[in-house]
Design a protein around this motif. Structure first.
Motif, PDB file in Angstrom:
ATOM      1  N   VAL A  68      53.903  61.882  65.103  1.00  0.00           N
ATOM      2  CA  VAL A  68      55.005  61.717  66.047  1.00  0.00           C
ATOM      3  C   VAL A  68      54.893  62.794  67.104  1.00  0.00           C
ATOM      4  N   LEU A  69      54.700  62.380  68.352  1.00  0.00           N
ATOM      5  CA  LEU A  69      54.519  63.314  69.458  1.00  0.00           C
ATOM      6  C   LEU A  69      55.475  62.981  70.596  1.00  0.00           C
ATOM      7  N   ALA A  70      55.884  64.012  71.316  1.00  0.00           N
ATOM      8  CA  ALA A  70      56.767  63.816  72.469  1.00  0.00           C
ATOM      9  C   ALA A  70      56.274  64.627  73.648  1.00  0.00           C
ATOM     10  N   ARG A  71      56.301  63.970  74.843  1.00  0.00           N
ATOM     11  CA  ARG A  71      55.976  64.609  76.114  1.00  0.00           C
ATOM     12  C   ARG A  71      54.592  65.262  76.093  1.00  0.00           C
ATOM     13  N   VAL A  72      53.604  64.462  75.707  1.00  0.00           N
ATOM     14  CA  VAL A  72      52.220  64.915  75.632  1.00  0.00           C
ATOM     15  C   VAL A  72      51.369  64.064  76.563  1.00  0.00           C
ATOM     16  N   ARG A  73      50.472  64.729  77.268  1.00  0.00           N
ATOM     17  CA  ARG A  73      49.488  63.997  78.075  1.00  0.00           C
ATOM     18  C   ARG A  73      48.204  63.888  77.269  1.00  0.00           C
ATOM     19  N   ILE A  74      47.771  62.652  77.005  1.00  0.00           N
ATOM     20  CA  ILE A  74      46.582  62.404  76.191  1.00  0.00           C
ATOM     21  C   ILE A  74      45.436  62.088  77.140  1.00  0.00           C
ATOM     22  N   THR A  75      44.452  62.945  77.151  1.00  0.00           N
ATOM     23  CA  THR A  75      43.358  62.830  78.109  1.00  0.00           C
ATOM     24  C   THR A  75      42.167  62.134  77.473  1.00  0.00           C
ATOM     25  N   GLY A  76      41.474  61.330  78.276  1.00  0.00           N
ATOM     26  CA  GLY A  76      40.340  60.579  77.774  1.00  0.00           C
ATOM     27  C   GLY A  76      40.791  59.269  77.140  1.00  0.00           C
ATOM     28  N   ALA A  77      39.833  58.462  76.733  1.00  0.00           N
ATOM     29  CA  ALA A  77      40.131  57.149  76.157  1.00  0.00           C
ATOM     30  C   ALA A  77      40.350  57.281  74.651  1.00  0.00           C
TER      31      ALA A  77
END
Length: 516
Positions: A68-77
């Motif tokens: 469970v994650l909040a307000r995260v930018r996930i980079t890449g595919a």
């Protein structure tokens, strides 16, 4: 060869791993989604390959509650193709900068709540629980394949889109053909689905939905094809379209449900609108539902029940079967759709509507429907009746006998023919042929017949059977021109009586029933 586990974790990524093991929510500091999509702050950045390793259990056992994650930018595919995740994934206001690929993957659940995803490519994915897309999540696409692609997916729970924005300017928005949605498909509260594809913005061909399909307060639009294309869709319960705007185009309607099987009711609410620039709205060809609820203005805003209408909107109802229609809509409105809002004559629609009314005990309504069917046959498919004479006889049969469904009308016409015969007898008795003689007179003396004798003369000559013998005393003077005219006129009445008597007998004994 399997890619090695990523080991050079940042401080934030290590916190993500620890929170997943403990089943805790890891939330970065408050930030707007638009700013998150641009940030390089390491306390907001999570590499997609690290998240993949985490889901595959490469960082140890995870809490059953999942990641469970909040307000995260996930980079890449994020590439989960063919993978089996050890835990589900819930993302709150997170941003992906590349598509999520989960083709033939297995996940316990997937929740995308808020945030931004370029696209979700998950054909033949298996999700044991729910797939939820809600609370302002935006999923975009830039390819014809679809912003969300769930072809052949198997979702054990429900697919929920609530306040979601799913758009694709270059193709399908949500593609779920042949998908299996165990608990239902719910499109709720402010969801927007917008595409540009000949196959529909929402594509559900061959999908199977174990529960209901609900569209509640949503907008679905497509500028190149139907808003919804759901041919051969199977819905285990009801299909409810409420407070919804459906905008599309296409030869077979803005909403296509051809061959769909709906286990419960098919309902369109009074606040639902279907629009199309070419006025082709809805296709239910060969579909099936238990009960149909349709508001007055969905197809014909005039609310007409007459045989005439200037509205150009079209629907397809050929082969559509149902057990009942909404009493508030009524059989007359449905009949109006068949007569004036279908593209071509089709007998099955009339036959089904008549069968439903007959089952409900409304035999008079059923007869009116079947008479309207024959009128529509003559109006829109006259060649099926044969040549001009056949069409003329068909029209006469309709006027005089209601095509066999109005035997009383035939009996009334028969009575009028007999009255005409008696009137001709009186008229002949009053028509002078030469001084002291009339077109009808006493045979022996040439004197005038009494009014009763003249009426009897007309009936005697008009009736095709059972002569009374009156003509031995009073008869037409066939040697005179007037007498010959009256004789020919009464022959015409006699032919009409023969025909009407035959129709009346056939109608009362159910020998004449046109059903094609």
């Amino acid at each position: 060869m399997t890619a090695p586990r990523v080991t050079d974790l940042s401080d934030f990524e290590r916190r993500v791993v620890e929170a997943a093991r403990e089943g805790d929510l890891l939330g970065a500091e408050q930030i707007e989604v638009a700013d998150l999509a641009e940030t390089d702050d390491p306390d907001h950045l999570l590499r997609a390959e690290v998240l993949r390793d985490l889901l595959l259990g490469r960082h140890g056992d995870l809490d059953p509650r999942g990641v469970v994650l909040a307000r995260v930018r996930i980079t890449g595919a994020l590439i989960l193709d063919g993978a089996t995740a050890m835990a589900g994934l819930m993302l709150l206001n997170c941003v992906f900068d590349q598509p999520v690929l989960a083709r033939q993957a297995t996940l316990p659940h997937l929740y995308l709540i808020g945030g931004l995803v370029p696209s979700l490519q998950a054909s033949r994915v298996r999700i044991e629980g729910d797939l939820h897309l809600s609370d302002g999540v935006r999923i975009t696409g830039g390819t014809p394949e679809g912003a969300i692609r769930l072809i052949g997916a198997r979702i054990g729970g429900s697919l929920l889109c609530r306040d979601a924005e799913i758009t694709n300017p270059d193709g399908l928005a949500l593609e779920a053909s042949s998908a299996d949605l165990g608990s239902g498909l719910y499109l709720h509260r402010g969801t927007l689905i917008s595409g540009s594809s000949a196959d529909g913005a929402l594509h559900l061909n061959g999908a199977r939905i174990g529960g209901p399909l609900e569209c509640q307060s949503v907008k679905i639009a497509n500028d190149r094809g139907p808003a919804i294309e759901a041919d051969t869709l199977t819905v285990g319960r009801s299909m409810l379209i409420r407070d919804t705007e459906l905008t599309g185009t296409g030869e077979i309607g803005a909403v296509r449900l051809q061959g769909a099987q709906i286990g419960g009711q098919l309902e369109f609410s009074a606040t639902t609108r279907i629009t199309s620039p070419d006025n082709r709205l809805l296709s239910l060809s060969d579909a099936k539902a238990t009960t149909v609820f349709m508001p007055d203005g969905l197809v014909c805003p005039d609310g007409s029940t007459s045989a005439e209408c200037s509205r150009p909107e079209l629907v397809w109802l050929d082969g559509f079967t149902y057990a009942a229609i909404d009493p508030a809509f009524g059989w007359r409105r449905w009949l109006h759709l068949l007569r004036r809002h279908t593209e071509y004559y089709d007998a099955s629609g009339y036959q089904k509507l008549a069968a439903v009314e007959r089952t409900a005990g409304h035999d008079g309504n059923a007869r009116a429907i079947l008479i309207a069917q024959q009128d529509d046959l003559r109006r829109r498919s006259p060649d099926a009746l044969g040549g001009p004479m056949s069409r003329l006889f068909h029209w006469i049969w309709g006027v005089l006998a209601g095509y066999g469904y109005r035997a009383r009308r035939t009996a009334a016409a028969l009575l009028l023919a007999l009255v005409a015969a008696g009137a001709l007898g009186l008229w002949a008795g009053a028509t002078e042929t030469r001084p002291g003689h009339h077109a009808a007179e006493r045979v022996a003396t040439g004197t005038s017949c009494s009014p009763v004798e003249l009426i009897g003369l007309g009936l005697d000559r008009g009736l095709p059977i059972a002569p009374t013998g009156l003509r031995s005393r009073c008869d037409l003077d066939t040697a005179s021109a007037a007498g010959q005219v009256f004789t020919a006129a009464i022959w015409g009445v006699q032919v009409a009586v023969w025909g009407l008597a035959t129709l009346a007998l056939a109608g009362y004994t159910n020998l004449v029933r046109k059903t094609a």
